[in-house]
Each structure stands twice: as structure tokens, then as C-alpha cells.
Design an enzyme around this catalytic site. Structure first.
Site, short mmCIF file in Angstrom:
data_model
loop_
_atom_site.label_atom_id
_atom_site.label_comp_id
_atom_site.label_asym_id
_atom_site.label_seq_id
_atom_site.Cartn_x
_atom_site.Cartn_y
_atom_site.Cartn_z
N SER A 8 0.86 -1.10 0.06
CA SER A 8 -0.12 -0.03 0.03
C SER A 8 0.68 1.13 0.14
O SER A 8 1.65 1.60 0.96
CB SER A 8 -0.74 0.04 1.24
OG SER A 8 -1.43 1.32 1.29
N ASP A 33 -4.92 3.76 -1.89
CA ASP A 33 -5.82 3.95 -1.13
C ASP A 33 -6.38 5.37 -1.23
O ASP A 33 -5.80 6.37 -0.95
CB ASP A 33 -5.44 4.04 0.32
CG ASP A 33 -5.29 2.66 0.98
OD1 ASP A 33 -5.96 2.02 0.91
OD2 ASP A 33 -3.89 2.30 1.49
N HIS A 64 -8.33 1.12 -3.97
CA HIS A 64 -9.41 0.79 -2.81
C HIS A 64 -9.89 2.27 -2.50
O HIS A 64 -9.52 3.29 -1.85
CB HIS A 64 -8.52 0.40 -1.50
CG HIS A 64 -9.28 0.17 -0.32
ND1 HIS A 64 -8.57 0.24 0.92
CD2 HIS A 64 -10.54 0.14 0.20
CE1 HIS A 64 -9.51 -0.10 1.85
NE2 HIS A 64 -10.72 0.09 1.37
N MET A 66 -12.05 4.80 -0.67
CA MET A 66 -12.59 4.85 0.87
C MET A 66 -13.47 6.23 0.42
O MET A 66 -13.11 7.17 1.03
CB MET A 66 -11.79 4.59 1.87
CG MET A 66 -11.27 3.43 2.16
SD MET A 66 -9.65 3.39 3.27
CE MET A 66 -8.78 3.37 1.82
N MET A 135 -11.71 -5.85 5.55
CA MET A 135 -10.80 -4.97 6.30
C MET A 135 -10.36 -5.47 7.51
O MET A 135 -11.45 -5.99 8.25
CB MET A 135 -11.45 -3.55 6.60
CG MET A 135 -11.67 -2.58 5.27
SD MET A 135 -10.35 -2.10 4.39
CE MET A 135 -9.23 -1.29 5.60
N PHE A 141 -6.46 4.76 7.99
CA PHE A 141 -5.22 5.10 8.27
C PHE A 141 -4.27 3.91 8.40
O PHE A 141 -4.80 2.84 8.55
CB PHE A 141 -5.14 5.68 9.88
CG PHE A 141 -5.71 6.96 10.03
CD1 PHE A 141 -5.03 8.19 9.80
CD2 PHE A 141 -7.00 6.83 10.57
CE1 PHE A 141 -5.77 9.55 9.84
CE2 PHE A 141 -7.64 8.16 10.61
CZ PHE A 141 -7.20 9.30 10.19
N GLY A 142 -3.01 4.01 7.70
CA GLY A 142 -1.95 2.99 8.01
C GLY A 142 -1.45 2.78 9.35
O GLY A 142 -1.55 3.52 10.39
N GLY A 143 -0.69 1.77 9.60
CA GLY A 143 0.00 1.52 10.86
C GLY A 143 -0.73 1.06 12.18
O GLY A 143 -0.31 1.24 13.35
N GLY A 174 -4.96 -4.28 6.19
CA GLY A 174 -4.63 -3.53 7.42
C GLY A 174 -3.94 -4.34 8.40
O GLY A 174 -4.31 -5.45 9.03
C1 DX5 Z 1 -6.28 1.51 5.59
C2 DX5 Z 1 -5.87 1.21 4.33
C3 DX5 Z 1 -4.69 0.25 4.22
C4 DX5 Z 1 -3.53 0.80 4.70
C5 DX5 Z 1 -2.74 -0.53 5.38
O1 DX5 Z 1 -7.32 2.22 5.56
O2 DX5 Z 1 -7.00 0.94 3.69
O3 DX5 Z 1 -4.51 0.09 2.83
O4 DX5 Z 1 -2.62 1.35 3.78
O5 DX5 Z 1 -1.57 0.02 5.98
P1 DX5 Z 1 -1.03 -0.92 6.89
O6 DX5 Z 1 -0.57 -2.22 6.13
O7 DX5 Z 1 0.06 -0.14 7.41
O8 DX5 Z 1 -2.11 -1.32 8.02
ZN ZN Z 2 -6.56 -0.41 1.53
#
Ligand code: DX5
Ligand code: ZN
Length: 231
Positions: A8, A33, A64, A66, A135, A141-143, A174
Site C-alpha cells: 500500500s 488508498d 481501494h 474509501m 478490512m 489510516f496505515g500503521g 490492515g
Molecule cells: C487503511 C488502508 C490500508 C493501509 C494499510 O485504511 O486501507 O490499505 O494502507 O496499512 P498498514 O499495512 O500499515 O496497516
Molecule cells: Zn487499503
């Protein structure tokens, strides 16, 4: 089929996206994303950036979305040349029509479920889709930390595919890392999105290969002929 790994770019450097795509050469899909600050409380990028990325990389783009009103906006990503375009079940007014439009524009159609959205209500709609994105964090958010409770949904999806009721690829998104990908693979996921785990690695391309190898070791055995086929 070998497990698919989709880094991602949410965790990449947005000022150097072409280089960041090159850094994960060998990845199966590049996960993009798109967040609109309405469906989720975060704003990322949209169609103009995806169009530039499509010119900058040969890796198939996995969008993706959102966003609210995907019925209106998703088609543009398919027409631009994205390989797979995923919309959220919670946001789509007519998910069957969205899927038909995406496929008519030449893309695979994906449907995503937030953690609180059960699979049962969407099985009929998913007959029109190519991918199901489960999901494993709250989108936005990532991380974030992987939600192991979501593995029940992945196992349910795997069963529906193995018994011939659905033909979707099962994708998880995620908190996927070297520590968590085993659980998702054992539950039966086909495709694994990983943002921070890939882009925080010294060598992102090597991290992709390692995730793929770990997932391959932990996949369930394919169904026997008596388990497979529509009931
Ligand atoms: C979150 C995103 C994910 C995100 C995953 O809303 O859809 O694609 O980038 O990031 P990680 O792998 O860091 O959880
Ligand atoms: Zn995503």
C-alpha cells in the site's frame, strides 16, 4: 495460485511515488488508498494521481476507494486503467450496478467490508464481484493493529469460494506484517495488502518476497473434490 502481495503506497513517500513503486518491484498489485475525508476521516489522493501512477509503473493498480458515492466516482478509475477497483459496501447505493460498470470498463470489481459489516448481507451482491476486501483495521489510516477477530469473516469467505458459491479473490487489508500474515493465510486469504510493513523495511522488495513466502507456507490445503463444487 501463489499468494498475492499488494504493497500500500499509503505508507510511501507521496513526493516520490514513481520511485516508491519501483522499490516494490516484484509485487503482484500496487494498492492505492483513495480517501475523501467523508467516508473516512482522512484525505489522500484521487484520480489525477492514479493516472500518473499508471504511467509510472507496470505493476497492476489495486484502487481501494474509501469514498462516498462510489456509484458516481468509481468508474473513472476503471476507465483510467486500474486493474482492480474496490468500493465499500457501506457506501455504494447499488453495488451490483457498480460492479457491472467497473467490469464493462475493463477492470476487476472489488467490494470491501469494514470490520463491523458482516459478510452475510453481501453474499448475493458478491456474485457480481471479482474481489472481496476484508478490512482488518478500521479504514482511514496505515500503521494500525491487525484485528484477529476478522479471521472468522475471512474463513467464511474462503468457505463460500471453496464450495463454489462465490468466485472472488479474498483480500485482507490492515495491519498485515511478518507477525500477522500467518493468521490471515491460515484463514484462507488469497491477497495481502501491506503498507507500513513493506515501506518501513530496509528493502521493500525483499519484504514483499518474504511476506509472500510466509503466506505460502501457511495456506490451508485446497479443498478435496467432495468439498468443492456448488452445493
Ligand atoms: C487503511 C488502508 C490500508 C493501509 C494499510 O485504511 O486501507 O490499505 O494502507 O496499512 P498498514 O499495512 O500499515 O496497516
Ligand atoms: Zn487499503
Amino acid at each position: 495460485m501463489a499468494p498475492l502481495i499488494a504493497p500500500s503506497i499509503l505508507s510511501a513517500d507521496f513526493a516520490h511515488l514513481a520511485d516508491e513503486a519501483e522499490a516494490v518491484r516484484g509485487a503482484d498489485w500496487l494498492h492505492v488508498d483513495v480517501m475523501d475525508n467523508h467516508f473516512v476521516p482522512n484525505l489522500t489522493l484521487g484520480l489525477p494521481v492514479v493516472k500518473s501512477l499508471l504511467k509510472a509503473t507496470d505493476i497492476p493498480i489495486d484502487c481501494h476507494l474509501m469514498i462516498t458515492d462510489p456509484d458516481r466516482w468509481a468508474i473513472g478509475y476503471a476507465e483510467a486503467g486500474a486493474y482492480n477497483v474496490t468500493v465499500h459496501a457501506e457506501a455504494a447505493a447499488d453495488p451490483v450496478a457498480v460492479a457491472a460498470n467497473l467490469r464493462a470498463a475493463g477492470a476487476k470489481a472489488g467490494l470491501s467490508l469494514k470490520p463491523g459489516t458482516p459478510l452475510d448481507a453481501w453474499v448475493e451482491a458478491l456474485r457480481h464481484y471479482d474481489t472481496l476486501l476484508v478490512m482488518t483495521v478500521e479504514p482511514g489510516f496505515g500503521g494500525q493493529a491487525f484485528m484477529p477477530d476478522m479471521m472468522a469473516k475471512v474463513r467464511q469467505a474462503r468457505r463460500l469460494v471453496d464450495t463454489g458459491h462465490l468466485t472472488v479473490l479474498v483480500e485482507v487489508d490492515g495491519g498485515i506484517s511478518a507477525d500477522t500474515i500467518e493468521q490471515a493465510a491460515e484463514a484462507g486469504a488469497d491477497c495481502f495488502v501491506a503498507g507500513s510493513a513493506v515501506y518501513s523495511a530496509q528493502d521493500p522488495a525483499a519484504a514483499v518476497a518474504q511476506l509472500r513466502a510466509t503466506a505460502a507456507r501457511h495456506r490451508p490445503a485446497p479443498p478435496t473434490p467432495s468439498q468443492a463444487g456448488p452445493a
